[in-house]
Every structure is written in C-alpha cells, then in structure tokens.
Design an enzyme around this catalytic site. Structure first.
Site, PDB file in Angstrom:
ATOM      1  N   LYS A  68       0.852  -1.304   0.043  1.00  0.00           N
ATOM      2  CA  LYS A  68       0.024  -0.090  -0.094  1.00  0.00           C
ATOM      3  C   LYS A  68       0.694   1.384  -0.137  1.00  0.00           C
ATOM      4  O   LYS A  68       2.162   1.073   0.416  1.00  0.00           O
ATOM      5  CB  LYS A  68      -0.877  -0.024   1.203  1.00  0.00           C
ATOM      6  CG  LYS A  68      -0.365   0.144   2.850  1.00  0.00           C
ATOM      7  CD  LYS A  68      -1.214   0.586   3.559  1.00  0.00           C
ATOM      8  CE  LYS A  68      -0.519   1.141   5.074  1.00  0.00           C
ATOM      9  NZ  LYS A  68      -1.295   1.103   6.015  1.00  0.00           N
ATOM     10  N   ARG A 121       0.679   5.206   1.273  1.00  0.00           N
ATOM     11  CA  ARG A 121       0.076   6.525   1.955  1.00  0.00           C
ATOM     12  C   ARG A 121      -0.012   7.842   1.094  1.00  0.00           C
ATOM     13  O   ARG A 121       1.240   8.264   1.034  1.00  0.00           O
ATOM     14  CB  ARG A 121       0.476   6.655   3.472  1.00  0.00           C
ATOM     15  CG  ARG A 121      -0.257   7.334   4.056  1.00  0.00           C
ATOM     16  CD  ARG A 121      -0.007   7.322   5.605  1.00  0.00           C
ATOM     17  NE  ARG A 121      -0.133   6.138   6.331  1.00  0.00           N
ATOM     18  CZ  ARG A 121      -1.275   5.737   6.717  1.00  0.00           C
ATOM     19  NH1 ARG A 121      -2.255   6.510   6.788  1.00  0.00           N
ATOM     20  NH2 ARG A 121      -1.350   4.644   7.308  1.00  0.00           N
ATOM     21  N   GLY A 169     -10.454   3.095   6.719  1.00  0.00           N
ATOM     22  CA  GLY A 169     -10.024   3.255   5.235  1.00  0.00           C
ATOM     23  C   GLY A 169      -9.063   2.235   4.503  1.00  0.00           C
ATOM     24  O   GLY A 169      -9.662   1.485   3.796  1.00  0.00           O
ATOM     25  N   THR A 170      -8.132   2.063   5.177  1.00  0.00           N
ATOM     26  CA  THR A 170      -6.980   0.947   4.655  1.00  0.00           C
ATOM     27  C   THR A 170      -7.759  -0.609   4.795  1.00  0.00           C
ATOM     28  O   THR A 170      -7.495  -1.413   3.904  1.00  0.00           O
ATOM     29  CB  THR A 170      -5.828   1.034   5.558  1.00  0.00           C
ATOM     30  OG1 THR A 170      -5.110   2.308   5.354  1.00  0.00           O
ATOM     31  CG2 THR A 170      -4.650  -0.056   5.084  1.00  0.00           C
TER      32      THR A 170
END
Length: 376
Positions: free
Chosen positions: A256, A258, A289-290
């Site tokens: 992911k 950020r 959210g993640t």
C-alpha cells in the site's frame, strides 16, 4: 467544578481454576514472602478452556501486600477494574475534578508512600486530555513519595509519528516518552506499540506486550477453512508472520501507499489469496479506510471471505459506518480502548479482553519475575 470519585471495592481472594477456599486463604504471614518469586507458571490456559496438567493455581498474595497499588485514570476505567479483579485487589481511591474550563484537578485519597504503584491509562480519544491527566496523576504520586511508578498504557497515542518522514515535522512519540519520564514514570508497560523501536525513546525499563496470544486463541477456535493471514503493509509483516506461524497458515502481504494522513491507496497483493479465507492483521484501526480497501482488494483477487483483527480500535471519523457497510465478515479487537456507543451496536465488531494479559504482566513486574512467558 465537576467531581468524579473512584472508590475501590474491598480486596478479595481469588483462585485460578481448581483449589478450595481454605487453600486460597492459606497465605503465609511473612511480609518478605510477598517479594519472593511465586511458585507458579504464567502459561495461559489453552483456548479450549482446559487447564494444563502441570499448572498450579495463582496465589492471591497481592491482595495482602499493602505496598502494591493500582490506580486508574478516566480513559478506560472498566479495563483497570477488570485487571484489579483478576489480581484480587481494589482500584486505588482517587478524586478527579475538572474546572469549568476543563482543567484537571487530581487527588489521591490513600497513602502511597514507598508503594509499588501502577497507573492504568491509555492515551486514546480525547488523546491530549487523557495524556495530561496521566501526567498529572504521576506528578501527584511522585509528590506523595510513591516508591516506584509504572505507567500501564494499553494504547500509546502519538506512536505513529515516530520519525521525520517529511521536512519540519515533530517526532511526537519521543516527545511523549520524555513527558512521561519527566512526570515521574520509573517503568512503562505497553501493548502493541505501532513501532517496536519506540521502546528506545525511553530511558527507563519498558515491557512491550502483544495482544496476539489473545487474538490467536480466538481464531484458532474458529477453525476457518483455507486460512491465509494478510499483513496490510510491509511494516506489519513481523506481526502477521507470528500469527501465521501460530495458526499454521500461509502469509500474504498488501503493498500500500500512503498519500496523506489517514489516506491510503492499496496497490498490489503479494501472495495467493484466491479461494482462501483471509485474515487481515493490523495493530490500529483508525478511520478503517485501509482496512476496508484491503478487504475489497482481497475479495477482488478471489478470496472467499475476509476477517480482520487489530489490537487497538481507535475507530475515529467514519470508521464505524465504513465497517458496518463493508464486506468484512468480522472485526476482532482488544479492549485496550473502550468502544464508543456506536461501535458497540455494530454486530461485526467483537471485543476480546487483555485484562488477564496485563494483570499477569503487572504481577510479574511487582514480584520481579520474568514476563517472557506472556509472549507464548
């Protein structure tokens, strides 16, 4: 000025599993015996509830030790009461008052001179208010000549700002560490720090516990089919690897990126999740959210079902609504942070208690025995 007075109940003798009341009451009247290493093991009972054959009952010596005290702030008093119940002692008596402008006034209502004192206070929402309250409590204890002050912080706020990841920003996790030590902390006890190296910010002994043993037991009992443990980012791989090893399951990693504070963009899944039941493991669920994006990505990659667990349920902003409407089967969290009323109404969120874990650690610190068995 509003006032909140906390009055602990009378200490009571407790037993762990089998053992008669007469045995529980058979405590040596030698004060020195209260400082000796206890003749018992701290190995937790199996998830099935069966008691190991070699495990002895936990003696209730702490209830008679007048120099052992536990105090609680207002951030998570139910957890402190549960810890005290586990140890068979009363929560220390205090008076917490607030002026009309929110200023804190704290007073101890019992003698702590020379005592081994533990202060239970997570720095959760409202973070600044609970942090200042903790500092004031420690200052009162220090000025009352407490022998040793151990801060028990189940959730350490400001832990996500542990380095300079961009120009001209503060390293607030180091700042908070300095504040705690300056206020009078002689020792610290934490659960699942966001970054383990935060321990190095303290110039006092630090015990760092993990909620993983509690969470692992729950998912082991569920016996989820074709289970794969998923780390939502590279930083959580070590934590996820521990989980995967204990559950004898393969490991997957989500790459992911950020893009801003509380904003992430899920990129790729490293590992095979097609046709698998996925368990996302994280330390903090903040805005969720993640978590929700990771669950959607795993399902898009062919996962059959997605569960999630985290040590700290911050659940700020739109988190509760996101979890409620998500495709997650269940989110399992610890009670290091008290759930809001809205979160308690969501059937997908299940809370497991770390009171026993913290209680055993507190007992070991006071008795000066090893806490390493709590990592099993």
């Amino acid at each position: 000025m509003s006032e909140t007075k906390s009055t602990g109940s009378s200490p009571s003798l407790t037993t762990n599993g089998s053992g008669s009341a007469a045995q529980a009451a058979n405590i040596v009247d030698d004060p020195e015996s209260l400082r000796r290493p206890p003749e018992f093991t701290l190995t937790p009972a199996p998830a099935s509830g069966a008691k190991p054959a070699g495990e002895k009952k936990r003696p209730s010596k702490l209830s008679e030790d007048k120099h052992f005290k536990i105090f609680s702030g207002s951030a998570n008093r139910p957890l402190a009461e549960e810890i005290c119940k586990f140890l068979g002692v009363a929560v220390g008596e205090t008076r917490l008052q607030r002026f009309s402008d929110g200023e804190v006034h704290f007073q101890l209502l019992e003698n702590v001179r020379g005592s081994d004192v533990f202060v239970v206070q997570p720095t959760c929402f409202p973070v600044d208010q609970n942090l200042v309250e903790l500092l004031i409590m420690m200052d009162a204890l220090r000025r009352a000549s407490a022998g040793r002050i151990t801060v028990v912080v189940p959730y350490y706020g400001y832990a996500r700002q542990d380095r300079k990841d961009r120009p001209r920003v503060a390293i607030t996790s180091k700042l908070v560490a300095d504040l705690l030590v300056t206020a009078g902390a002689n020792r610290a006890l934490f659960v699942d720090l966001h970054a383990a190296q935060i321990q190095g910010f303290f110039n006092i002994p630090v015990d760092h516990l993990f909620a993983s043993p509690v969470l692992v037991g729950y998912f082991r009992d569920l016996q989820l089919p074709n289970l794969t443990v998923v780390s939502p980012d590279a930083g959580g791989v070590e934590r996820a690897r521990f989980f995967a090893k204990k559950l004898e399951a393969p490991l997957a990693i989500v790459d992911k990126r950020r893009t801003d504070i509380n904003v992430t963009e899920v990129m790729n899944v490293i590992g095979d999740v097609k046709g698998r039941t996925c368990l996302i493991l994280d330390d903090i669920v903040d805005t969720a959210g993640t978590l929700v994006k990771t669950a959607e990505t795993l399902l898009d990659q062919g996962a059959d079902a997605v569960y999630a667990c985290a040590s700290h349920a911050v659940l700020s902003g739109p988190a509760v609504e996101r979890i409620k409407t998500s495709r997650l089967k269940e989110l399992v969290v610890s009670n290091s942070i008290p759930l809001t009323a809205a979160a308690q109404e969501v059937g997908k969120i299940k809370v497991l208690s770390v009171a026993g874990l913290l209680g055993r650690a507190i007992e070991s610190i006071h008795m000066e025995t090893s806490v390493s068995t709590l990592f099993n």
